[in-house]
Scaffold this motif. Structure first.
Motif, PDB file in Angstrom:
ATOM      1  N   GLN A  32      10.717 -15.132  44.795  1.00 39.60           N
ATOM      2  CA  GLN A  32      10.451 -16.434  45.399  1.00 39.60           C
ATOM      3  C   GLN A  32       9.545 -17.268  44.486  1.00 39.60           C
ATOM      4  OE1 GLN A  32       8.178 -16.621  49.166  1.00 39.60           O
ATOM      5  NE2 GLN A  32       9.798 -17.961  49.880  1.00 39.60           N
ATOM      6  N   ARG A  33       8.488 -16.601  43.952  1.00 41.26           N
ATOM      7  CA  ARG A  33       7.552 -17.312  43.069  1.00 41.26           C
ATOM      8  C   ARG A  33       8.277 -17.807  41.814  1.00 41.26           C
ATOM      9  NH1 ARG A  33       3.826 -13.576  43.714  1.00 41.26           N
ATOM     10  NH2 ARG A  33       4.333 -12.543  41.756  1.00 41.26           N
ATOM     11  N   ASP A  50       5.611 -15.956  55.190  1.00 41.54           N
ATOM     12  CA  ASP A  50       5.399 -14.673  54.516  1.00 41.54           C
ATOM     13  C   ASP A  50       5.743 -13.561  55.500  1.00 41.54           C
ATOM     14  OD1 ASP A  50       4.538 -15.887  52.266  1.00 41.54           O
ATOM     15  OD2 ASP A  50       2.395 -15.688  52.702  1.00 41.54           O
ATOM     16  N   THR A  57       9.148 -21.327  54.294  1.00 49.08           N
ATOM     17  CA  THR A  57       9.511 -19.932  54.576  1.00 49.08           C
ATOM     18  C   THR A  57       8.248 -19.116  54.829  1.00 49.08           C
ATOM     19  OG1 THR A  57      11.174 -20.196  52.879  1.00 49.08           O
ATOM     20  CG2 THR A  57      10.941 -17.990  53.772  1.00 49.08           C
ATOM     21  N   ARG A 106      11.478 -10.093  52.791  1.00 43.50           N
ATOM     22  CA  ARG A 106      10.236  -9.469  52.328  1.00 43.50           C
ATOM     23  C   ARG A 106      10.390  -8.944  50.897  1.00 43.50           C
ATOM     24  NH1 ARG A 106       8.144  -5.231  56.384  1.00 43.50           N
ATOM     25  NH2 ARG A 106       9.838  -3.966  55.609  1.00 43.50           N
ATOM     26  N   TYR A 136      12.493 -10.003  48.648  1.00 45.97           N
ATOM     27  CA  TYR A 136      12.596 -11.196  47.794  1.00 45.97           C
ATOM     28  C   TYR A 136      11.198 -11.738  47.476  1.00 45.97           C
ATOM     29  CZ  TYR A 136      13.620 -16.259  47.148  1.00 45.97           C
ATOM     30  OH  TYR A 136      13.674 -17.556  46.705  1.00 45.97           O
ATOM     31  N   GLN A 137      10.317 -11.684  48.477  1.00 47.62           N
ATOM     32  CA  GLN A 137       8.948 -12.181  48.250  1.00 47.62           C
ATOM     33  C   GLN A 137       8.125 -11.172  47.464  1.00 47.62           C
ATOM     34  OE1 GLN A 137       7.832 -12.981  52.347  1.00 47.62           O
ATOM     35  NE2 GLN A 137       8.627 -15.071  52.256  1.00 47.62           N
ATOM     36  N   GLN A 138       8.270  -9.869  47.799  1.00 56.03           N
ATOM     37  CA  GLN A 138       7.444  -8.855  47.128  1.00 56.03           C
ATOM     38  C   GLN A 138       7.813  -8.690  45.655  1.00 56.03           C
ATOM     39  OE1 GLN A 138       7.948  -5.422  49.636  1.00 56.03           O
ATOM     40  NE2 GLN A 138       6.127  -5.885  50.842  1.00 56.03           N
TER      41      GLN A 138
END
Ligand code: SF4
Ligand code: SF4
Length: 454
Positions: free
Chosen positions: A144-145, A169, A167, A136, A138-140
């Motif tokens: 990742q983007r 969300d 992967t 989470r 890493y995504q927030q």
């Protein structure tokens, strides 16, 4: 023929299960792997013949046998089709356990992946949540983007690239952040139920768990939802880890004593199908045998339970809302004032648990919702546990077939009652650029209740 050094699951299995198949072939047209290949060995009948040959001592487990058992989706469409009542589910789980005990598929890479993913991660819910939090973050943080845009992923092998692109969300809050340990019933208490939050479901679809609890409370249930829960073990049973599946079954029975609840609720089709058979899993355990039989009776899929207790019909006119990710809302039919929703049947809900009418009943009860028929609604979407990771080509073929059918309905909302299917359809529709909201039926009901209150 020499006896195998390992325990033979198929030889030890009740022979009445092994010899049930009468080779009629009625299951063949319903089997997705046979449909795709037209090869007998990729059919239920062919696979059962192999299992029986092992049980009879005519064949030893081989690498080819192992690969065949993992090419099978475990979708159980053959169970629905079979007039002889062959228990393919039991055969399949013992066949995969045979593969694992014999070690015919062992390789350093496979052993490491299984040790890490199955035994290390999924056996310990704290570790799983920790991994979820890391993902989470890493995504927030936008990493990742950034990595996706940088092109660095092109350096990865194709299998890993595919894994990265699917992967999920991770939700901003897990179930324990959204649901109280005990949720009182709205109004008079009619039932006391336990709510299973699942493992992957807890990380990716905790909002569905919250919606489920809300709907249960609305229908007179006091809901007990312990914040720390173990995996139900279905991923272990479906992947040949029999002993670990037994261990988790015992833990679940201890955490949710079946004597103390009117029902033990799951909203995940795949989990429910496994949870209802603890008595088979623990048949040789005198300490748990009887409680497991009671447990099996108490486990209820959410749709099944709501229909059983005669759920309240939402009163207000309903407009579907989007999840925070700004998914499409569904197209209103201006003439009729309705919006179309398609229903995709999770294999383990319809074939494993024979729950087909209840989710539709629930959806039809929502004012304005127009349930449109999805062609091949009960044909596997290719998710099948971790099948989309282990057999990506076959899984993708099934996914594309499902998406084509969904497009043909014109619906922009599809409802389905299993996290694997939800994720598979979310990823597939994104890749295809389709405007599709993928939603659990209970979420639509929760939204309708909220709007009824407003
Ligand atoms: S479980 Fe599904 S894929 Fe496997 S044999 Fe049965 S119908 Fe075919
Ligand atoms: S599994 Fe059932 S339907 Fe398939 S061949 Fe055997 S008896 Fe016939």
């Amino acid at each position: 023929m020499n006896q195998p050094a390992h325990r033979s699951h198929l030889k030890d299995l009740d022979y009445s299960v092994v010899q049930q198949c009468m080779h009629c072939g009625l299951c063949l047209p319903t089997c997705p792997t046979y449909d795709a290949t037209k090869l007998e060995r990729h059919s239920p009948r062919g696979r059962i013949a192999l299992m029986r040959a092992i049980a009879d001592g005519e064949l030893a487990a081989t690498k080819a046998f192992g690969e065949e058992m993992y090419f099978c989706l475990g979708c159980l469409a053959c169970v629905t089709a079979c007039p002889a009542g062959v228990d393919y589910s039991e055969l399949f789980e013992h066949a995969r356990a045979e593969v694992e005990e014999s070690g015919v598929l062992n390789s350093p890479k496979r052993n490491i992946i299984r040790a890490l993913a199955l035994r290390w991660l999924f056996m310990d819910s704290k570790r799983l949540r920790l991994a979820g939090r890391a993902l989470r973050l890493y995504q927030q943080l936008g990493l990742q983007r950034l990595i996706r845009r940088s092109g660095a992923l092109k350096l990865l092998p194709q299998r890993l690239r595919a894994l990265e692109s699917s992967t999920p969300d991770i939700r901003p809050g897990f179930s324990a952040d959204l649901i109280a340990p005990v949720t009182p019933a709205d109004g008079a208490r009619r039932f006391r139920v336990a709510m299973l939050t699942g493992c992957a479901q807890d990380l990716i679809f905790s909002d569905i768990n919250r919606d489920t609890v809300e709907v249960l409370a609305r229908n007179g249930c006091e809901v007990v939802t312990p914040p720390e829960q173990d995996c139900c073990g279905s991923i272990f049973a479906h992947n040949g880890e029999w002993k670990l599946a037994q261990e988790l079954a015992r833990k679940n029975i201890d955490q949710f004593p079946p004597e103390q609840f009117d029902a033990i609720i799951t909203n995940a089709g795949g989990c429910g199908s496994h949870l209802k058979h603890f008595s088979k899993l623990l048949a040789d355990d005198p300490a748990y045998r009887e409680r497991a039989a009671l447990w099996d009776k108490k486990v209820k899929d959410i749709h099944e339970w709501l229909v059983e207790i005669t759920f309240q019909i939402p009163s207000a006119k309903f407009q579907p809302t989007a999840r925070e990710s700004s998914a499409p809302l569904g197209t209103w039919n201006l003439e009729t004032g309705t919006f179309p929703v398609a229903y995709h049947e999770s294999c383990h809900l319809c074939h494993g648990q024979k729950i087909t009418s209840q989710p539709r009943q629930l959806l039809r009860a929502i004012p304005n919702l127009n349930l449109v028929e999805l062609p091949e609604a009960n044909w596997c979407c290719g998710s099948a546990g971790v099948y989309n990771l282990t057999q990506p080509a076959m899984a993708d073929e099934l996914l594309q077939r499902k998406l084509r059918h969904l497009q043909s309905t014109g619906a922009e909302v599809v409802a389905t009652g299993n996290p694997g299917c939800l994720l598979q359809l979310v990823n597939g529709s994104k890749q295809r650029g389709m405007k599709l909201r993928v939603v659990h039926p209970v979420t639509l009901l929760a939204e309708a209740y909220r709007q009824s209150q407003a």
